[in-house]
Write a protein that holds these residues in place. Sequence first.
Motif, PDB file in Angstrom:
ATOM      1  N   GLU A  72      13.533  -0.205  -4.752  1.00  0.00           N
ATOM      2  CA  GLU A  72      14.502   0.226  -5.768  1.00  0.00           C
ATOM      3  C   GLU A  72      13.858   0.276  -7.147  1.00  0.00           C
ATOM      4  N   ARG A  73      13.055  -0.732  -7.473  1.00  0.00           N
ATOM      5  CA  ARG A  73      12.343  -0.745  -8.759  1.00  0.00           C
ATOM      6  C   ARG A  73      11.425   0.466  -8.870  1.00  0.00           C
ATOM      7  N   THR A  74      10.696   0.746  -7.794  1.00  0.00           N
ATOM      8  CA  THR A  74       9.738   1.849  -7.820  1.00  0.00           C
ATOM      9  C   THR A  74      10.446   3.191  -7.938  1.00  0.00           C
ATOM     10  N   VAL A  75      11.486   3.389  -7.153  1.00  0.00           N
ATOM     11  CA  VAL A  75      12.219   4.662  -7.173  1.00  0.00           C
ATOM     12  C   VAL A  75      12.910   4.864  -8.528  1.00  0.00           C
ATOM     13  N   SER A  76      13.242   3.776  -9.200  1.00  0.00           N
ATOM     14  CA  SER A  76      13.898   3.912 -10.506  1.00  0.00           C
ATOM     15  C   SER A  76      12.990   4.601 -11.535  1.00  0.00           C
ATOM     16  N   LEU A  77      11.697   4.666 -11.271  1.00  0.00           N
ATOM     17  CA  LEU A  77      10.787   5.417 -12.145  1.00  0.00           C
ATOM     18  C   LEU A  77      11.217   6.885 -12.253  1.00  0.00           C
ATOM     19  N   LEU A  78      11.816   7.387 -11.180  1.00  0.00           N
ATOM     20  CA  LEU A  78      12.221   8.794 -11.147  1.00  0.00           C
ATOM     21  C   LEU A  78      13.385   9.094 -12.094  1.00  0.00           C
ATOM     22  N   ALA A  79      14.102   8.071 -12.502  1.00  0.00           N
ATOM     23  CA  ALA A  79      15.268   8.279 -13.363  1.00  0.00           C
ATOM     24  C   ALA A  79      14.886   8.504 -14.829  1.00  0.00           C
ATOM     25  N   PHE A  80      13.633   8.300 -15.160  1.00  0.00           N
ATOM     26  CA  PHE A  80      13.209   8.395 -16.558  1.00  0.00           C
ATOM     27  C   PHE A  80      12.246   9.555 -16.760  1.00  0.00           C
ATOM     28  N   GLU A  81      12.535  10.366 -17.779  1.00  0.00           N
ATOM     29  CA  GLU A  81      11.599  11.436 -18.123  1.00  0.00           C
ATOM     30  C   GLU A  81      10.376  10.861 -18.813  1.00  0.00           C
ATOM     31  N   ASP A  82      10.614   9.896 -19.701  1.00  0.00           N
ATOM     32  CA  ASP A  82       9.523   9.249 -20.425  1.00  0.00           C
ATOM     33  C   ASP A  82       9.324   7.856 -19.843  1.00  0.00           C
ATOM     34  N   VAL A  83       8.370   7.737 -18.928  1.00  0.00           N
ATOM     35  CA  VAL A  83       8.171   6.458 -18.246  1.00  0.00           C
ATOM     36  C   VAL A  83       7.551   5.402 -19.156  1.00  0.00           C
ATOM     37  N   SER A  84       7.033   5.810 -20.323  1.00  0.00           N
ATOM     38  CA  SER A  84       6.465   4.816 -21.236  1.00  0.00           C
ATOM     39  C   SER A  84       7.565   3.906 -21.799  1.00  0.00           C
ATOM     40  N   ASN A  85       8.811   4.410 -21.840  1.00  0.00           N
ATOM     41  CA  ASN A  85       9.934   3.601 -22.310  1.00  0.00           C
ATOM     42  C   ASN A  85      10.784   3.062 -21.164  1.00  0.00           C
ATOM     43  N   LEU A 117       0.834  -1.209   0.000  1.00  0.00           N
ATOM     44  CA  LEU A 117       0.000   0.000   0.000  1.00  0.00           C
ATOM     45  C   LEU A 117       0.867   1.256   0.000  1.00  0.00           C
ATOM     46  N   GLN A 118       1.916   1.248   0.810  1.00  0.00           N
ATOM     47  CA  GLN A 118       2.828   2.395   0.844  1.00  0.00           C
ATOM     48  C   GLN A 118       3.560   2.546  -0.489  1.00  0.00           C
ATOM     49  N   GLN A 119       3.931   1.423  -1.087  1.00  0.00           N
ATOM     50  CA  GLN A 119       4.571   1.453  -2.404  1.00  0.00           C
ATOM     51  C   GLN A 119       3.606   2.057  -3.432  1.00  0.00           C
ATOM     52  N   GLN A 120       2.337   1.679  -3.363  1.00  0.00           N
ATOM     53  CA  GLN A 120       1.337   2.238  -4.276  1.00  0.00           C
ATOM     54  C   GLN A 120       1.182   3.734  -4.049  1.00  0.00           C
ATOM     55  N   ARG A 121       1.260   4.140  -2.802  1.00  0.00           N
ATOM     56  CA  ARG A 121       1.193   5.575  -2.497  1.00  0.00           C
ATOM     57  C   ARG A 121       2.373   6.306  -3.138  1.00  0.00           C
ATOM     58  N   LEU A 122       3.564   5.712  -3.076  1.00  0.00           N
ATOM     59  CA  LEU A 122       4.743   6.289  -3.724  1.00  0.00           C
ATOM     60  C   LEU A 122       4.541   6.366  -5.237  1.00  0.00           C
ATOM     61  N   ILE A 123       4.004   5.311  -5.816  1.00  0.00           N
ATOM     62  CA  ILE A 123       3.728   5.298  -7.259  1.00  0.00           C
ATOM     63  C   ILE A 123       2.778   6.430  -7.632  1.00  0.00           C
ATOM     64  N   GLU A 124       1.763   6.654  -6.798  1.00  0.00           N
ATOM     65  CA  GLU A 124       0.794   7.723  -7.088  1.00  0.00           C
ATOM     66  C   GLU A 124       1.460   9.102  -7.009  1.00  0.00           C
ATOM     67  N   LEU A 125       2.376   9.279  -6.060  1.00  0.00           N
ATOM     68  CA  LEU A 125       3.105  10.551  -5.972  1.00  0.00           C
ATOM     69  C   LEU A 125       3.938  10.769  -7.241  1.00  0.00           C
ATOM     70  N   ILE A 126       4.592   9.713  -7.699  1.00  0.00           N
ATOM     71  CA  ILE A 126       5.398   9.807  -8.923  1.00  0.00           C
ATOM     72  C   ILE A 126       4.492  10.077 -10.122  1.00  0.00           C
ATOM     73  N   ARG A 127       3.361   9.386 -10.192  1.00  0.00           N
ATOM     74  CA  ARG A 127       2.408   9.567 -11.290  1.00  0.00           C
ATOM     75  C   ARG A 127       1.930  11.022 -11.371  1.00  0.00           C
ATOM     76  N   ASN A 128       1.766  11.633 -10.210  1.00  0.00           N
ATOM     77  CA  ASN A 128       1.269  13.012 -10.155  1.00  0.00           C
ATOM     78  C   ASN A 128       2.376  14.059 -10.234  1.00  0.00           C
ATOM     79  N   GLY A 129       3.607  13.610 -10.477  1.00  0.00           N
ATOM     80  CA  GLY A 129       4.723  14.537 -10.657  1.00  0.00           C
ATOM     81  C   GLY A 129       5.220  15.195  -9.380  1.00  0.00           C
TER      82      GLY A 129
END
Length: 200
Positions: free
Chosen positions: A116-129, A76-88
Amino acid sequence: MNKLVMNFLVTEGYVEAAEKFQMESGTEPDIDLATITDRMAVKKAVQSGNVEDAIEKVNDLNPEILDTNPQLFFHLQQQRLIELIRNGKIEEALEFAQEELAPRGEENQSFLEELERTVSLLAFEDVSNCPVGELLDISQRLKTASEVNAAILTSQSHEKDPKLPSLLKMLIWAQNQLNEKAAYPRINDLSNATLEDPTV
């Protein structure tokens, strides 16, 4: 058969259908139907990305669910982090990961890997790739919502999976096994469950 249908409706959260089925068939559900509404509110909150609200609702239902299930709480906390990343909300996401999730990662190696996998989303400008872009898919929300739903059902001493789909899969498997060994009356159309004579 009626109990199987009721089990499916209750487990999947179809309150209105369960109530109508109860009236029409006289089949009593094995849990209070009011609890289904609360459970579905939690599931809907996760599916819409409102994880804080979902956590609050789970704690209102039964605070022991998250206390006794650290993996669920982490997800649940990981999902919360994902939502923060999704919302910029990058700074807020980093702070949240550092304060809330990193300590859990230190205690559990699999949590650390997921973090680590979740935080790695922050390293990409274009998360679709991005190689872990699937974390931002709606399917990730659904997976987390399913996990929460199963935990709530378990806490209510109810099966976390409906019996009907499993029984249908078992029927198909058994028929496939028998096809190789014998001619027998089989059910070809599961929607009407009519036995058909074997073709010789």
